[in-house]
Design a protein around this motif. Structure first.
Motif, PDB file in Angstrom:
ATOM      1  N   HIS A  31       2.826  18.489  -2.867  1.00 41.44           N
ATOM      2  CA  HIS A  31       2.718  17.403  -3.837  1.00 41.44           C
ATOM      3  C   HIS A  31       3.796  16.357  -3.604  1.00 41.44           C
ATOM      4  CE1 HIS A  31       0.842  20.782  -6.300  1.00 41.44           C
ATOM      5  NE2 HIS A  31      -0.105  20.048  -5.792  1.00 41.44           N
ATOM      6  N   PHE A  32       4.928  16.797  -3.064  1.00 46.52           N
ATOM      7  CA  PHE A  32       5.986  15.836  -2.777  1.00 46.52           C
ATOM      8  C   PHE A  32       5.818  15.205  -1.398  1.00 46.52           C
ATOM      9  CE2 PHE A  32       8.199  18.187  -6.148  1.00 46.52           C
ATOM     10  CZ  PHE A  32       8.601  17.104  -6.913  1.00 46.52           C
ATOM     11  N   ALA A  75       0.841  -1.204   0.000  1.00 49.25           N
ATOM     12  CA  ALA A  75       0.000   0.000   0.000  1.00 49.25           C
ATOM     13  C   ALA A  75       0.871   1.248   0.000  1.00 49.25           C
ATOM     14  CB  ALA A  75      -0.926  -0.013   1.212  1.00 49.25           C
ATOM     15  N   LEU A  76       1.908   1.255   0.841  1.00 48.36           N
ATOM     16  CA  LEU A  76       2.756   2.450   0.936  1.00 48.36           C
ATOM     17  C   LEU A  76       3.535   2.666  -0.355  1.00 48.36           C
ATOM     18  CD1 LEU A  76       3.997   2.057   4.596  1.00 48.36           C
ATOM     19  CD2 LEU A  76       2.484   3.807   3.714  1.00 48.36           C
ATOM     20  N   ILE A  77       4.117   1.599  -0.885  1.00 49.85           N
ATOM     21  CA  ILE A  77       4.997   1.765  -2.050  1.00 49.85           C
ATOM     22  C   ILE A  77       4.175   2.086  -3.297  1.00 49.85           C
ATOM     23  CG2 ILE A  77       6.598   0.532  -3.557  1.00 49.85           C
ATOM     24  CD1 ILE A  77       7.470  -0.906  -0.894  1.00 49.85           C
ATOM     25  N   LYS A  78       3.039   1.397  -3.450  1.00 45.86           N
ATOM     26  CA  LYS A  78       2.232   1.651  -4.640  1.00 45.86           C
ATOM     27  C   LYS A  78       1.633   3.054  -4.596  1.00 45.86           C
ATOM     28  CE  LYS A  78       2.256  -0.847  -7.352  1.00 45.86           C
ATOM     29  NZ  LYS A  78       1.559  -2.088  -7.509  1.00 45.86           N
ATOM     30  N   SER A  79       1.243   3.529  -3.398  1.00 45.91           N
ATOM     31  CA  SER A  79       0.752   4.908  -3.297  1.00 45.91           C
ATOM     32  C   SER A  79       1.836   5.862  -3.746  1.00 45.91           C
ATOM     33  CB  SER A  79       0.381   5.274  -1.866  1.00 45.91           C
ATOM     34  OG  SER A  79      -0.439   4.331  -1.316  1.00 45.91           O
ATOM     35  N   GLU A  80       3.048   5.600  -3.273  1.00 49.35           N
ATOM     36  CA  GLU A  80       4.169   6.483  -3.609  1.00 49.35           C
ATOM     37  C   GLU A  80       4.344   6.552  -5.127  1.00 49.35           C
ATOM     38  OE1 GLU A  80       8.255   7.478  -4.541  1.00 49.35           O
ATOM     39  OE2 GLU A  80       7.532   5.423  -4.629  1.00 49.35           O
ATOM     40  N   LEU A  81       4.311   5.386  -5.777  1.00 48.17           N
ATOM     41  CA  LEU A  81       4.532   5.368  -7.235  1.00 48.17           C
ATOM     42  C   LEU A  81       3.393   6.070  -7.970  1.00 48.17           C
ATOM     43  CD1 LEU A  81       6.050   1.842  -7.711  1.00 48.17           C
ATOM     44  CD2 LEU A  81       7.057   3.978  -8.454  1.00 48.17           C
ATOM     45  N   PHE A  82       2.155   5.865  -7.512  1.00 46.69           N
ATOM     46  CA  PHE A  82       1.040   6.536  -8.194  1.00 46.69           C
ATOM     47  C   PHE A  82       1.104   8.050  -7.990  1.00 46.69           C
ATOM     48  CE2 PHE A  82      -1.426   2.568  -8.930  1.00 46.69           C
ATOM     49  CZ  PHE A  82      -1.726   2.828 -10.242  1.00 46.69           C
ATOM     50  N   PHE A  83       1.450   8.484  -6.768  1.00 49.05           N
ATOM     51  CA  PHE A  83       1.616   9.924  -6.550  1.00 49.05           C
ATOM     52  C   PHE A  83       2.668  10.470  -7.512  1.00 49.05           C
ATOM     53  CE2 PHE A  83       0.118   9.340  -1.955  1.00 49.05           C
ATOM     54  CZ  PHE A  83      -1.094   9.936  -2.207  1.00 49.05           C
ATOM     55  N   THR A  84       3.778   9.741  -7.644  1.00 50.25           N
ATOM     56  CA  THR A  84       4.841  10.210  -8.531  1.00 50.25           C
ATOM     57  C   THR A  84       4.367  10.252  -9.975  1.00 50.25           C
ATOM     58  OG1 THR A  84       6.318   9.092  -7.005  1.00 50.25           O
ATOM     59  CG2 THR A  84       7.288   9.939  -9.012  1.00 50.25           C
TER      60      THR A  84
END
Lengths: 606, 118
Positions: free
Chosen positions: A472-473, A344-353
C-alpha cells in the motif's frame, strides 16, 4: 521514416483481452486470482507501451490497420500515429493503472470482481485515445473510456452518494460525447474525411463559420472531460464517491487526456485555419484557463472532504495546463506535458495517501479526522511530501514544467503566468498542508468544516483488517521517487522538446501520416529558467505554509491575519454552483458552450 | 422548393438538440433525464443522416447496382450505427443507476439524490 512497429495496437488489445477474460471468469475466480490476472495484463500493457515508446523515439511511425495505406491524398483506413508523445502518455497511463491495481490488491472492495476488468477496459480505451490518428476512433475510445469510468465511479452502489456522483458524471460526459460527435459530423460534412491529418489538409486556411463551429463543439466537448470551468462541476462529485484507485485514474490521467485531445485536435486540424486569429484564440483559452485556476484553487482551499479537496486541486492544475497550452508554441506544449507528468505523479501519490487515511482511520472528513492521525508517521510523511510537490518545491519535476512555461511565455510575449503558477501551487499546497496539520500534527483547535465533508464517505475496505502492508505504501513512494528522479534524469527534456515541435506543427503531422518525411526545426533552450522556477516553487511552498498556519491557528491570531480561515469558509456563490443537481450542471455547461461559441464566432470567423 | 427541404434535417437536428438540453436542465425525474439524453442523442443521428444524404441516391448496397450509381454516403451510416451501440450502453447504465437510486432512497427526483454539495 521508420517502419511501423507491428505491436502498435497491442497496448489497446492486451488490456481489452484481459478485461474479456476476467469478465468471463469473474464469478468463479477468487479475489487473489482476479487481482493477479489484472496486474499481469496491466504489466504486459506497460511493457508493450514502453517498447512502443522506445521505438517511437527513433521517429514517429504510422500503423495502418489491415494495411489500408492512404491512396494519394485519400485516407481509406484507420491509423494509429505512434509518436513519442502519444506512446509516452500510453506508458504513463499503463504505469499509473498498474500502480492503482497494486494498491487495490485484495484491499479495496472490488464490487464482486467487477473492478479489475473495468480498470483494464479503461486502460485500453485511454491507450487507444492517445494513439489514434482518426477522429471518429478518438470519439469511440472517448466513449469507451467514459462508460468504463461511469461504472467504476458508481462501484459502491450501497450508498446514495456514489449514485449521485456517477449519475452527474455520466450525464455531463455523455453530453460532452454528443458535442464531440456533432463537431466530428460537421468536420466530415466540410471535408469528407475522418483522418485528422486529411481533415487538417482539407481545411487548410479555411476559417468560415462551419469550421469555427466544429472547433467550438470539439473543444467544449473535451473541456467537459478536462474539467475546465464552467464545465468542471461533475468532477468533485465523481471524485468524492469513487474508490481511491479510481480517483487516481481520473485525476492523474482521464482529466488530462481531455486536455490532450484539445491540443491534439487543435494542432492537427485547426492550427493553420485559426492562425490569423492566434492572439484572440490565446486570449479566449487563457481566460478560461485563468478562471479555472482561480476558481479551482479557491474551492480547493474551502473543501474539508479530502478527496474533494484533491479533486478541486486537479481542476486548478488542469486550468494551469490550459493556460500553458494557450501560449501555442511548441515549447509551451513540451512544458505542458512536463507539467502533466509531474501532476500525474504527485496527484496519484496524494490520492493513494488519502486512500490509506480512509482505510486506517475510516473517515475522509478533515474535522472527523482531527488529531486522529498523530500516530501515522509514514502516512504523514507521504501527505506532506505530496503537499510540497503540489507547490512545485525543488527538486520536484513540476519546476521543469514551470521553467519551460516561463521560456515559452517569453517567446510568446505574455507576462504574469508565473503568478498563476504561484497562486495554483501555493493555495492547493496550503489546503493539503492545512488538512495534514489538523490530522497528523493535531495542531490548532476546532477545525472548520462544510456540508460535503459532513456527509463523508463510507470506508471502501473491509473493517476486519486495518493493517496496512508494504504494497500500500509502494505506489505512493514510487510516485514520489519518480517525481524527484525525473528532475535529475538528463535528456528526457530535450526529447520532449523535440517531439513537441513535431507534435505542435500541423504540416509535420500531415507529412508524418502521409509518410512524406518532415524536417525538425531547432528549438530554444529551456534550462536557463530552471533556477528562477525553483525559486518560485520555494516561495510558493513558504507562502503555502504561512497560509495554512493562518488557518490552523486562527484562534490565536488577530482578525486581520485570519486570511486562511476567511478563504476556508469559502464563497457562497461558488458553493451554490456546486449544487449536486444534474440539471444545474447541464445548464452551466450550456452557458460555457454559448460563451465560448459566441466569442469564437465573433472573433475567429473572418 | 428543394433547398428548404434539403436543410430540414439540420433544423430537426438542432431542434432535437435543444429539446434534449432543455429536458435535461429542467428534469425533475431521473428517467425523464435519461430519456432527454436519448432525445439529445437522436439529434446526432439526424445530423449524420442529413450529411450523408444525396438527392436521388440509392441505398449503398453494391450487390445488384452498377458501380457508377449514385448512393447515399455509407460512412455516416456506419458512424451512426456505432453511435447507437455506444449510447445504448450509456442509457442502459444510467437506467440501472436510476433503479439502484430508487431502491436506496425510494425517490426518482434528482433533487432527492443530492447528498453532496458545496
Amino acid at each position: 521514416m521508420i517502419p511501423a512497429s507491428g505491436f502498435s495496437p497491442l497496448p489497446v488489445a492486451v488490456p481489452l483481452l484481459g478485461a474479456g477474460a476476467l469478465a468471463a471468469i469473474r464469478r468463479w475466480a477468487s479475489r487473489a486470482i482476479a487481482d493477479s490476472i489484472g496486474i499481469a495484463f496491466a504489466s504486459v500493457t506497460l511493457i508493450f507501451a514502453t517498447l512502443l515508446l522506445l521505438h517511437s523515439l527513433q521517429g514517429t511511425s504510422v500503423y495502418w490497420f489491415g494495411n489500408w495505406h492512404p491512396r494519394g491524398a485519400m485516407v481509406i483506413g484507420i491509423g494509429f500515429v505512434v509518436g513519442p508523445i502519444g506512446a509516452g502518455l500510453a506508458t504513463l497511463t499503463a504505469l499509473i493503472t498498474l500502480l492503482s491495481l497494486i494498491f487495490s490488491w485484495r484491499f479495496i472492495d472490488s464490487g464482486g470482481n467487477h473492478f479489475q476488468p473495468l480498470v483494464l477496459v479503461f486502460l485500453g480505451a485511454m491507450c487507444g485515445f492517445v494513439l489514434t490518428g482518426d477522429i471518429f476512433n478518438l470519439f469511440v475510445f472517448f466513449e469507451l473510456m467514459s462508460t468504463a469510468a461511469f461504472a467504476l465511479c458508481g462501484l459502491k452502489t450501497e450508498e446514495p452518494a456514489p449514485l449521485q456522483g456517477s449519475f452527474n458524471f455520466a450525464v455531463t460526459n455523455t453530453v460532452a460525447a454528443f458535442l464531440v460527435l456533432t463537431g466530428i459530423a460537421f468536420l466530415y460534412a466540410a471535408t469528407g474525411a475522418l483522418n485528422m491529418a486529411q481533415i487538417g489538409a482539407a481545411i487548410g486556411a479555411r476559417h468560415d463559420s462551419l469550421v469555427v463551429f466544429a472547433f467550438t463543439l470539439l473543444t467544449c466537448g473535451f473541456f467537459i472531460k478536462a474539467a475546465i470551468v464552467p464545465f468542471h462541476l461533475w468532477l468533485p462529485d465523481a471524485h468524492a464517491v469513487a474508490p481511491t484507485p479510481v480517483c487516481v485514474l481520473f485525476s492523474a490521467l482521464m482529466v488530462e487526456l481531455g486536455l490532450y485531445a484539445v491540443v491534439r485536435i487543435y494542432f492537427s486540424i485547426f492550427e493553420q485555419a485559426l492562425s490569423p486569429h492566434a492572439s484572440t484564440l490565446r486570449f479566449l483559452l487563457m481566460s478560461f484557463g485563468a478562471i479555472t485556476v482561480v476558481l479551482g484553487g479557491t474551492m480547493c482551499y474551502a473543501e474539508h472532504h479530502l478527496k474533494r479537496l484533491l479533486a478541486f486541486s486537479t481542476v486548478c492544475h488542469v486550468g494551469l495546463m490550459l493556460v500553458i497550452f494557450s501560449l501555442q508554441n511548441s515549447l509551451a506544449i513540451a512544458a505542458m506535458l512536463a507539467y502533466l507528468l509531474a501532476h500525474a505523479l504527485i496527484k496519484s501519490e496524494l490520492f493513494f495517501t488519502s486512500g490509506i487515511i480512509l482505510h486506517r482511520l475510516r473517515s475522509i472528513s478533515e474535522r472527523v479526522l482531527f488529531r486522529r492521525g498523530t500516530g501515522l508517521r509514514g502516512t504523514a510523511c507521504l501527505w506532506f511530501i505530496g503537499a510540497a510537490g503540489l507547490a512545485g518545491l525543488p527538486p520536484f519535476v513540476s519546476m521543469i514544467g514551470e521553467a519551460g512555461t516561463s521560456q515559452a511565455a517569453k517567446i510568446a510575449g505574455v507576462d504574469g503566468i508565473s503568478w498563476l503558477f504561484f497562486f495554483a501551487g501555493s493555495i492547493t499546497s496550503a489546503a493539503v498542508l492545512r488538512a495534514g496539520m489538523h490530522i497528523f500534527l493535531g495542531a490548532g483547535e476546532n477545525p472548520l468544516t462544510d456540508r460535503a465533508a459532513e456527509v463523508g464517505e463510507m470506508p471502501e475496505t473491509t473493517p476486519e483488517n486495518k493493517k496496512i502492508f508494504w504494497y500500500h505504501f509502494a505506489p505512493p513512494l514510487f510516485c514520489i521517487c519518480g517525481a524527484i528522479a525525473l528532475t535529475f534524469l538528463p535528456g528526457w527534456q530535450n526529447v520532449l522538446r523535440d517531439s513537441s515541435s513535431n507534435f505542435a506543427n500541423q504540416q509535420a503531422y500531415i507529412h508524418t501520416v502521409y509518410s512524406t518525411g518532415s524536417a525538425a526545426s531547432a528549438q530554444p533552450e529551456w534550462n536557463e529558467e530552471i533556477p528562477s522556477a525553483a525559486m518560485h516553487g520555494f516561495f510558493a511552498f513558504i507562502f503555502a505554509i504561512a497560509l495554512a498556519v493562518t488557518s490552523v491557528f486562527r484562534a490565536k491570531l488577530p482578525h486581520y491575519l485570519r486570511i486562511g480561515s476567511f478563504l476556508e469558509r469559502g464563497f457562497r456563490p461558488l458553493r451554490l454552483m456546486q449544487s449536486g443537481h444534474p440539471g444545474d450542471y447541464v445548464l452551466w455547461l450550456t452557458i460555457g458552450l454559448v460563451v465560448f461559441g459566441s466569442v469564437a464566432a465573433l472573433a475567429l470567423v473572418h | 422548393m428543394p433547398h428548404v427541404l434539403a436543410s430540414l434535417p439540420y433544423f430537426v437536428a438542432g431542434w432535437l438538440f435543444f429539446c434534449g438540453l432543455y429536458g435535461l436542465t429542467t428534469s425533475r425525474h431521473l428517467v425523464h433525464a435519461v430519456i432527454s439524453l436519448a432525445v439529445l442523442q437522436s439529434s446526432t443521428y439526424m445530423l449524420l443522416l442529413g450529411i450523408g444524404y444525396r438527392t436521388g441516391g440509392t441505398a449503398p448496397v453494391f450487390v445488384d447496382i452498377s458501380p457508377g450509381r449514385l448512393t447515399v454516403d455509407p460512412v455516416v451510416q456506419a458512424l451512426m450505427l456505432t453511435d447507437i451501440v455506444v449510447e445504448a450502453v450509456v442509457v442502459a447504465l444510467l437506467l440501472a443507476m436510476v433503479v439502484k437510486a430508487y431502491e436506496k432512497s425510494g425517490s426518482v427526483s434528482p433533487s432527492d439524490l443530492r447528498t453532496l454539495r458545496g
